[in-house]
Structures are given as structure tokens and as C-alpha cells.
Motif scaffolding. Structure first.
Motif, PDB file in Angstrom:
ATOM      1  N   UNK A   1    -109.618 -25.536 107.981  1.00  0.00           N
ATOM      2  CA  UNK A   1    -109.530 -24.544 109.126  1.00  0.00           C
ATOM      3  C   UNK A   1    -109.813 -23.203 108.882  1.00  0.00           C
ATOM      4  N   UNK A   2    -110.201 -22.984 107.641  1.00  0.00           N
ATOM      5  CA  UNK A   2    -110.448 -21.428 107.308  1.00  0.00           C
ATOM      6  C   UNK A   2    -112.068 -21.343 107.414  1.00  0.00           C
ATOM      7  N   UNK A   3    -112.106 -20.050 108.086  1.00  0.00           N
ATOM      8  CA  UNK A   3    -113.630 -19.933 108.624  1.00  0.00           C
ATOM      9  C   UNK A   3    -114.476 -19.692 107.632  1.00  0.00           C
ATOM     10  N   UNK A   4    -114.045 -19.286 106.309  1.00  0.00           N
ATOM     11  CA  UNK A   4    -114.977 -19.138 105.214  1.00  0.00           C
ATOM     12  C   UNK A   4    -115.129 -20.399 104.460  1.00  0.00           C
ATOM     13  N   UNK A   5    -114.511 -21.532 104.870  1.00  0.00           N
ATOM     14  CA  UNK A   5    -114.489 -22.710 103.833  1.00  0.00           C
ATOM     15  C   UNK A   5    -115.676 -23.721 104.288  1.00  0.00           C
ATOM     16  N   UNK A   6    -116.935 -23.202 104.431  1.00  0.00           N
ATOM     17  CA  UNK A   6    -118.040 -24.342 104.950  1.00  0.00           C
ATOM     18  C   UNK A   6    -118.136 -25.621 104.153  1.00  0.00           C
TER      19      UNK A   6
ATOM     20  N   UNK B   1     -98.662 -24.223 100.060  1.00  0.00           N
ATOM     21  CA  UNK B   1     -99.768 -23.625  99.911  1.00  0.00           C
ATOM     22  C   UNK B   1    -100.766 -24.366 100.923  1.00  0.00           C
ATOM     23  N   UNK B   2    -102.052 -23.501 101.261  1.00  0.00           N
ATOM     24  CA  UNK B   2    -102.962 -23.690 102.089  1.00  0.00           C
ATOM     25  C   UNK B   2    -102.631 -23.866 103.499  1.00  0.00           C
ATOM     26  N   UNK B   3    -101.876 -23.080 104.149  1.00  0.00           N
ATOM     27  CA  UNK B   3    -101.268 -23.036 105.609  1.00  0.00           C
ATOM     28  C   UNK B   3    -102.575 -23.029 106.372  1.00  0.00           C
ATOM     29  N   UNK B   4    -102.554 -23.906 107.305  1.00  0.00           N
ATOM     30  CA  UNK B   4    -104.042 -23.967 108.390  1.00  0.00           C
ATOM     31  C   UNK B   4    -103.886 -22.771 109.020  1.00  0.00           C
ATOM     32  N   UNK B   5    -104.996 -22.381 109.598  1.00  0.00           N
ATOM     33  CA  UNK B   5    -105.225 -21.408 110.592  1.00  0.00           C
ATOM     34  C   UNK B   5    -104.542 -22.205 111.913  1.00  0.00           C
ATOM     35  N   UNK B   6    -103.975 -21.161 112.874  1.00  0.00           N
ATOM     36  CA  UNK B   6    -104.091 -19.830 112.577  1.00  0.00           C
ATOM     37  C   UNK B   6    -102.907 -19.092 111.944  1.00  0.00           C
TER      38      UNK B   6
ATOM     39  N   UNK C   1    -102.353 -19.048 108.534  1.00  0.00           N
ATOM     40  CA  UNK C   1    -102.837 -18.716 106.958  1.00  0.00           C
ATOM     41  C   UNK C   1    -102.065 -17.476 106.430  1.00  0.00           C
ATOM     42  N   UNK C   2    -101.695 -17.647 105.211  1.00  0.00           N
ATOM     43  CA  UNK C   2    -100.870 -16.541 104.629  1.00  0.00           C
ATOM     44  C   UNK C   2     -99.289 -16.754 104.917  1.00  0.00           C
ATOM     45  N   UNK C   3     -98.917 -17.524 105.767  1.00  0.00           N
ATOM     46  CA  UNK C   3     -97.436 -17.843 106.091  1.00  0.00           C
ATOM     47  C   UNK C   3     -96.991 -19.126 105.207  1.00  0.00           C
ATOM     48  N   UNK C   4     -95.827 -19.467 105.125  1.00  0.00           N
ATOM     49  CA  UNK C   4     -95.435 -20.582 104.423  1.00  0.00           C
ATOM     50  C   UNK C   4     -95.773 -21.820 105.057  1.00  0.00           C
TER      51      UNK C   4
END
Length: 299
Positions: A220-225, A247-252, A254-257
Motif C-alpha cells: 500500500x506504500x506509494x514508493x513500493x512499486x 511492522x509494515x502498517x498499511x496506508x493510511x 503507516x508509522x503507527x502500530x
């Protein structure tokens, strides 16, 4: 990293997403590293349609925890192993704390043998359905640790085959070497690439060998093509979904548990990428996870 090392991360937990209408499994999670108890985790996950968890160990303590959790909960299954970054710590020690998991003295090859014997004892338990996460990590372990990593990986492959358990692979910046070792050793009948990080070509190679590919929130990360393109190239019958929480919390978020209850976000992202109905994909994911790990969907 222990549960205590993860508590109090300073971030609020994301809200519950819209529930799935088809029950699915989180094929790879680390509840022992999360703030919620297993009971709290299962309740939140079930409320959004995530009813089965594969609890994965990364060291001896975490693998014991996983086995105990699986013995105590019908909807929890365990995978046990020494993480690729744990093997060099056992052999070479960690005097500078490079792993961020605390200093430890060098134990040499004998210490690795002893640890592998303890992992094998856990892998023989009936409620342990996987051997992993094992594999190679060329990102965090330097050249001096590669021999220990490779030796440990080969031992885990043999262990998975001997006990007829799924092999759960950690592959970080090591695609060619992981595939080479699987080819040299002979992969188990059920092999899972956890947190699949390869591109579409890598997905096609894994599909040719019948390897399962488990996708996490990083798609789901924008930079993970490349990881976003890989699910399109993988056949539906080899797809799994996971959190790798915390780890690897999906968007939106990201950065939270991260936690298993956020699986619906990744499932919907996979369905959008593959241009498939969410319900159809969810049914396939549930079936595939049960087949990969060898449990009944009706348990």
C-alpha cells in the motif's frame, strides 16, 4: 525484540477498518511484540473478519511463546525458527548491539547447534505448523555473518522437510541466494515467501516452483512499486496475506502500530491491484493459507 520492547511506542493504534465479509487469516504476525494480549488481538481481528493467526517466532524465546500461544488458542497456529539475523548473533555475538536487540557474547558453532536442536523440538509439536521465519537477510547482516545465516537456513529447510511443516522464508535483498539455496537443498512441499518483496519476474519464478507468496502492508506504500506489481503476476492459488505486525502498517496508517485487525486494508489493496472482487480474493486467501500451513478451515 520482546513485547516490552514494543509497548509504549508513542503512537495511537489505528481505528478498526471496514470488516471483510469473508473470513481470512493473517499468515504472519508477531503478537508477542505487540501491546495487546493474544485475547485482545484475536477479538479485534475477529470483529473485522480476520479469524486465524499464524504466530511466528524469531528466536528461541519467541518460538516458545508462539508454540504456547498455539496450544492455548484454536485459531492460532505457530511457526518456529531462528531469524536470519539471529543466527550470526548466536555464533559471533553482538558486542556492539548492532541488531538493536541487546548485547550478547559469541557462542560459536556449538551454540547454533544447540539452538537448532531446541527449534527442532518445538517444530515436532503438533500445533506448530511452520518452520520460520528463516532465510537470508543481506540488508542487516554484514559479510561476516553470511556463513552463519546460510548454515542456519539450510538446517531449517531440512528440519521443515523432516517434520513435514511449511517453510516460512524471510528474504531481504537476497532473492538470488535464497532461490539458489532452495534449489540446492530441495524446497519443502509447502514453501511461503513471507512479506514478498520481489518484483513481477520474481513472482513468476516463485510461481513456477509452486512457492506461496504472502503480501503485507508495504504493497500500500506509494514508493513500493515492485511489491505492488508482484501480486498481479502471482496466480491466485499461491497468494497469502499478512501483517508482519507490529511492522509494515498499511496506508493510511503507516508509522503507527500494526496489528492483525488491519488485514482488510491489505486485502482490499491486493484486490484493487489484481482487479478482482474483494470477496473472491478473500476466499482464495483463506483457502490458500489453510493449505500452505495444513490446517482445516472448519476448525
Amino acid at each position: 525484540m520482546s513485547r516490552e520492547g514494543r509497548k509504549g511506542q508513542g503512537q495511537d493504534a489505528p481505528p478498526l477498518p471496514e470488516a471483510l465479509t469473508v473470513e481470512v487469516a493473517d499468515s504472519h504476525t508477531h503478537v508477542d511484540m505487540q501491546a495487546d494480549s493474544m485475547e485482545e488481538t484475536l477479538a479485534k481481528a475477529a470483529s473485522v473478519g480476520v479469524t486465524t493467526l499464524i504466530q511466528v517466532g524469531c528466536d528461541l524465546a519467541g518460538s516458545r511463546w508462539a508454540a504456547e500461544a498455539a496450544a492455548a488458542h484454536d485459531r492460532v497456529h505457530a511457526a518456529v525458527a531462528l531469524h536470519p539475523n539471529e543466527a550470526p548473533r548466536i555464533v559471533l555475538g553482538d558486542p556492539d548491539g548492532w541488531s538493536r536487540q541487546g548485547e550478547r557474547p559469541a557462542g560459536g558453532e556449538a551454540a547454533l547447534d544447540e539452538a537448532l536442536d531446541q527449534i527442532e523440538a518445538l517444530a515436532a509439536l503438533p500445533h506448530v505448523l511452520g518452520v520460520g521465519e528463516t532465510g537470508l537477510d543481506h540488508f542487516r547482516t554484514g559479510p561476516e555473518g553470511m556463513a552463519a545465516q546460510e548454515r542456519s537456513f539450510r538446517a531449517h529447510i531440512e528440519l521443515a522437510k523432516r517434520h513435514d511443516k511449511a517453510l516460512v522464508i524471510h528474504d531481504r535483498e537476497a532473492h538470488a541466494d535464497v532461490l539458489r539455496i532452495l534449489r540446492e537443498e530441495g524446497a519443502p512441499d509447502r514453501t511461503v515467501f513471507h512479506c514478498f518483496s520481489g518484483d513481477a519476474d520474481m513472482a513468476r519464478t516463485c510461481a513456477d516452483h509452486g512457492y506461496y507468496m504472502s503480501f503485507a502492508g508495504n504493497i500500500t506504500f506509494k514508493n513500493a512499486h515492485p511489491p505492488r506489481e508482484a501480486p498481479k503476476a502471482a496466480p491466485q492459488e499461491l497468494l497469502l496475506v499478512e501483517t508482519d505486525a507490529p511492522f509494515l502498517t498499511p496506508a493510511p496508517h503507516r508509522g503507527r502500530p500494526n496489528a492483525p485487525y488491519l488485514i482488510p486494508l491489505t486485502v482490499r489493496a491486493m484486490a484493487e491491484t489484481r482487479e478482482e472482487p474483494v470477496e473472491e480474493l478473500a476466499k482464495a486467501l483463506a483457502t490458500n493459507t489453510s493449505q500452505a500451513f495444513g490446517y482445516s478451515l472448519n476448525h
